[in-house]
Scaffold this motif. Structure first.
Motif, PDB file in Angstrom:
ATOM      1  N   LEU A  39       0.829  -1.209   0.000  1.00 13.05           N
ATOM      2  CA  LEU A  39       0.000   0.000   0.000  1.00 13.05           C
ATOM      3  C   LEU A  39       0.863   1.258   0.000  1.00 13.05           C
ATOM      4  N   ARG A  40       1.977   1.224   0.715  1.00 12.68           N
ATOM      5  CA  ARG A  40       2.861   2.400   0.733  1.00 12.68           C
ATOM      6  C   ARG A  40       3.422   2.699  -0.644  1.00 12.68           C
ATOM      7  N   SER A  41       3.671   1.659  -1.426  1.00 10.61           N
ATOM      8  CA  SER A  41       4.203   1.881  -2.780  1.00 10.61           C
ATOM      9  C   SER A  41       3.223   2.666  -3.636  1.00 10.61           C
ATOM     10  N   VAL A  42       1.925   2.563  -3.312  1.00 10.17           N
ATOM     11  CA  VAL A  42       0.905   3.333  -4.031  1.00 10.17           C
ATOM     12  C   VAL A  42       0.770   4.726  -3.428  1.00 10.17           C
ATOM     13  N   LEU A  43       0.684   4.805  -2.096  1.00  8.60           N
ATOM     14  CA  LEU A  43       0.434   6.074  -1.427  1.00  8.60           C
ATOM     15  C   LEU A  43       1.600   7.044  -1.564  1.00  8.60           C
ATOM     16  N   LEU A  44       2.832   6.515  -1.628  1.00  7.90           N
ATOM     17  CA  LEU A  44       3.996   7.376  -1.690  1.00  7.90           C
ATOM     18  C   LEU A  44       4.355   7.795  -3.113  1.00  7.90           C
ATOM     19  N   ASP A  45       3.580   7.335  -4.080  1.00  2.82           N
ATOM     20  CA  ASP A  45       3.798   7.725  -5.479  1.00  2.82           C
ATOM     21  C   ASP A  45       2.599   8.557  -5.921  1.00  2.82           C
ATOM     22  N   PRO A  46       2.699   9.892  -5.911  1.00  2.29           N
ATOM     23  CA  PRO A  46       1.540  10.742  -6.223  1.00  2.29           C
ATOM     24  C   PRO A  46       0.933  10.464  -7.593  1.00  2.29           C
ATOM     25  N   LYS A  47       1.783  10.233  -8.594  1.00  5.71           N
ATOM     26  CA  LYS A  47       1.247   9.996  -9.939  1.00  5.71           C
ATOM     27  C   LYS A  47       0.487   8.675  -9.991  1.00  5.71           C
ATOM     28  N   ASN A  48       1.033   7.651  -9.361  1.00  2.91           N
ATOM     29  CA  ASN A  48       0.350   6.353  -9.323  1.00  2.91           C
ATOM     30  C   ASN A  48      -0.973   6.471  -8.590  1.00  2.91           C
ATOM     31  N   LEU A  49      -0.968   7.208  -7.473  1.00  5.43           N
ATOM     32  CA  LEU A  49      -2.197   7.396  -6.702  1.00  5.43           C
ATOM     33  C   LEU A  49      -3.237   8.162  -7.508  1.00  5.43           C
ATOM     34  N   LEU A  50      -2.799   9.190  -8.223  1.00  3.01           N
ATOM     35  CA  LEU A  50      -3.721   9.991  -9.040  1.00  3.01           C
ATOM     36  C   LEU A  50      -4.363   9.147 -10.126  1.00  3.01           C
ATOM     37  N   PHE A  51      -3.556   8.365 -10.836  1.00  2.00           N
ATOM     38  CA  PHE A  51      -4.097   7.523 -11.897  1.00  2.00           C
ATOM     39  C   PHE A  51      -5.014   6.438 -11.331  1.00  2.00           C
ATOM     40  N   THR A  52      -4.667   5.927 -10.157  1.00  2.00           N
ATOM     41  CA  THR A  52      -5.497   4.900  -9.526  1.00  2.00           C
ATOM     42  C   THR A  52      -6.894   5.425  -9.235  1.00  2.00           C
ATOM     43  N   LEU A  53      -6.988   6.685  -8.818  1.00  3.70           N
ATOM     44  CA  LEU A  53      -8.272   7.270  -8.465  1.00  3.70           C
ATOM     45  C   LEU A  53      -9.018   7.827  -9.676  1.00  3.70           C
ATOM     46  N   LEU A  54      -8.292   8.378 -10.643  1.00  3.49           N
ATOM     47  CA  LEU A  54      -8.947   9.028 -11.775  1.00  3.49           C
ATOM     48  C   LEU A  54      -9.397   8.063 -12.865  1.00  3.49           C
ATOM     49  N   THR A  55      -8.668   6.958 -13.030  1.00  3.89           N
ATOM     50  CA  THR A  55      -8.990   6.038 -14.128  1.00  3.89           C
ATOM     51  C   THR A  55     -10.432   5.541 -14.080  1.00  3.89           C
ATOM     52  N   PRO A  56     -10.943   5.036 -12.946  1.00  3.49           N
ATOM     53  CA  PRO A  56     -12.342   4.589 -12.939  1.00  3.49           C
ATOM     54  C   PRO A  56     -13.328   5.715 -13.187  1.00  3.49           C
ATOM     55  N   LEU A  57     -13.016   6.947 -12.739  1.00  2.00           N
ATOM     56  CA  LEU A  57     -13.913   8.073 -12.978  1.00  2.00           C
ATOM     57  C   LEU A  57     -13.945   8.434 -14.460  1.00  2.00           C
ATOM     58  N   MET A  58     -12.803   8.364 -15.114  1.00  2.00           N
ATOM     59  CA  MET A  58     -12.747   8.637 -16.547  1.00  2.00           C
ATOM     60  C   MET A  58     -13.526   7.586 -17.329  1.00  2.00           C
ATOM     61  N   MET A  59     -13.420   6.338 -16.904  1.00  2.00           N
ATOM     62  CA  MET A  59     -14.170   5.275 -17.575  1.00  2.00           C
ATOM     63  C   MET A  59     -15.669   5.477 -17.392  1.00  2.00           C
ATOM     64  N   LEU A  60     -16.077   5.889 -16.183  1.00  2.00           N
ATOM     65  CA  LEU A  60     -17.492   6.142 -15.935  1.00  2.00           C
ATOM     66  C   LEU A  60     -17.994   7.287 -16.801  1.00  2.00           C
ATOM     67  N   LEU A  61     -17.235   8.366 -16.897  1.00  2.00           N
ATOM     68  CA  LEU A  61     -17.609   9.499 -17.739  1.00  2.00           C
ATOM     69  C   LEU A  61     -17.697   9.084 -19.201  1.00  2.00           C
ATOM     70  N   LEU A  62     -16.718   8.339 -19.665  1.00  2.00           N
ATOM     71  CA  LEU A  62     -16.680   7.928 -21.071  1.00  2.00           C
ATOM     72  C   LEU A  62     -17.863   7.036 -21.419  1.00  2.00           C
ATOM     73  N   PHE A  63     -18.058   5.975 -20.651  1.00  2.00           N
ATOM     74  CA  PHE A  63     -19.112   5.025 -20.986  1.00  2.00           C
ATOM     75  C   PHE A  63     -20.504   5.614 -20.793  1.00  2.00           C
ATOM     76  N   SER A  64     -20.664   6.501 -19.803  1.00  2.00           N
ATOM     77  CA  SER A  64     -21.983   7.099 -19.585  1.00  2.00           C
ATOM     78  C   SER A  64     -22.379   8.013 -20.735  1.00  2.00           C
ATOM     79  N   GLN A  65     -21.402   8.567 -21.450  1.00  2.00           N
ATOM     80  CA  GLN A  65     -21.702   9.427 -22.583  1.00  2.00           C
ATOM     81  C   GLN A  65     -21.803   8.639 -23.890  1.00  2.00           C
ATOM     82  N   VAL A  66     -20.879   7.712 -24.095  1.00  2.00           N
ATOM     83  CA  VAL A  66     -20.852   6.958 -25.350  1.00  2.00           C
ATOM     84  C   VAL A  66     -22.091   6.083 -25.499  1.00  2.00           C
TER      85      VAL A  66
END
Length: 269
Positions: free
Chosen positions: A31-58
């Motif tokens: 878990l620390r390997s994820v939390l201590l890497d800001p870019k990894n943490l950002l992508f981990t949180l944003l990726t599902p939201l981007m997929m939800l936005l994409l599929f809800s529109q398409v």
């Protein structure tokens, strides 16, 4: 005084830490390997939201097709399925993370320590389960606040728990594959080849009645369909049916098989 303590000290045999302690320590490391890497943490949180936005529109116009549930908005139809498919995507990372640890020599160092090999696999599974839970909770909050998702009562909590069980079971499957493949590029190709038929050959984005005949058959035997249908029943109706128990049973069987083959694969490393 020191001489009187010497025999007791020399006669003490250190038996190492407990399996529970090993799992907790190794889980914290993952878990620390994820939390201590800001870019990894950002992508981990944003990726599902981007997929939800994409599929809800398409796929928004699917709500206007014959056979679509009456009085249900597409976001309410899509979100329960997205919980399950996001858990599937998170399960894929369990195997990829294991192969990365194998490649950078971390697992070789673990073998030199007095720890149980099973704790390494269990910690990887638990860490990905925690990360998946955080992803899904953030997704639910964002879907309610930004996309107009309106779950019925506390059924969404049951859908969240169901998605985590499904993701945990599939995570063991990908872990087992990872212990035998070892090559990260090959594993990534395998996971993507497995993910797309499971996601799109299901009832995730369209009711079964709207699929071609052969895809209806594929979706009917697709284990992900059971989880998605049960998630929708929990979220939209607040009911728990036999479909949910079927999905949980399938996930537990997959997890049990994955544990066995992952343990065998880990011993042959």
């Amino acid at each position: 005084m020191s001489s009187s303590l010497a025999p007791a000290a020399s006669g003490t045999t250190w038996r190492g830490s407990t399996l529970f302690t090993q799992v907790m320590v190794l889980t914290g490391r993952s878990l620390r390997s994820v939390l201590l890497d800001p870019k990894n943490l950002l992508f981990t949180l944003l990726t599902p939201l981007m997929m939800l936005l994409l599929f809800s529109q398409v796929f928004a116009n699917v709500a206007n097709t014959p056979g679509f549930p009456k009085g249900v908005s597409y976001i309410n139809f899509l979100m329960p399925a997205t919980l399950v498919t996001t858990a599937l995507s998170a399960a894929m990372t369990a195997g990829i993370g294991f192969v990365n640890d194998l490649r950078n020599g971390v697992l070789a160092r673990f073998r030199a320590l007095p720890i149980n090999g099973g704790s390494v696999l269990a910690a990887r599974s638990l860490a990905d389960l925690v990360r998946s839970a955080v992803q899904l909770i953030i997704m639910i909050v964002a879907a309610v606040a930004l996309f107009g998702f309106t779950p019925k009562g506390f059924g969404v909590a049951g859908a969240l728990l169901l998605a985590l069980i499904v993701g945990w079971g599939l995570g063991w499957l990908f872990l087992a594959v990872a212990t035998w493949m070892r090559n990260p590029e090959t594993l990534q190709m395998f996971t993507f080849l497995a993910m797309f038929p499971l996601m799109f050959g299901s009832s995730a984005y369209m009711p079964l009645e709207g699929l071609p005949g052969w895809m209806q058959f594929v979706a009917t035997i697709n284990p992900l369909t059971y989880a998605i249908d049960a998630s929708r029943e929990l979220t939209l109706q607040g009911t728990l049916s036999s479909t949910a128990f079927t999905s949980i049973g399938i996930s537990l069987v997959i997890a049990a098989g994955g544990m066995v083959f992952a343990a065998k694969g880990f011993r042959r490393q």
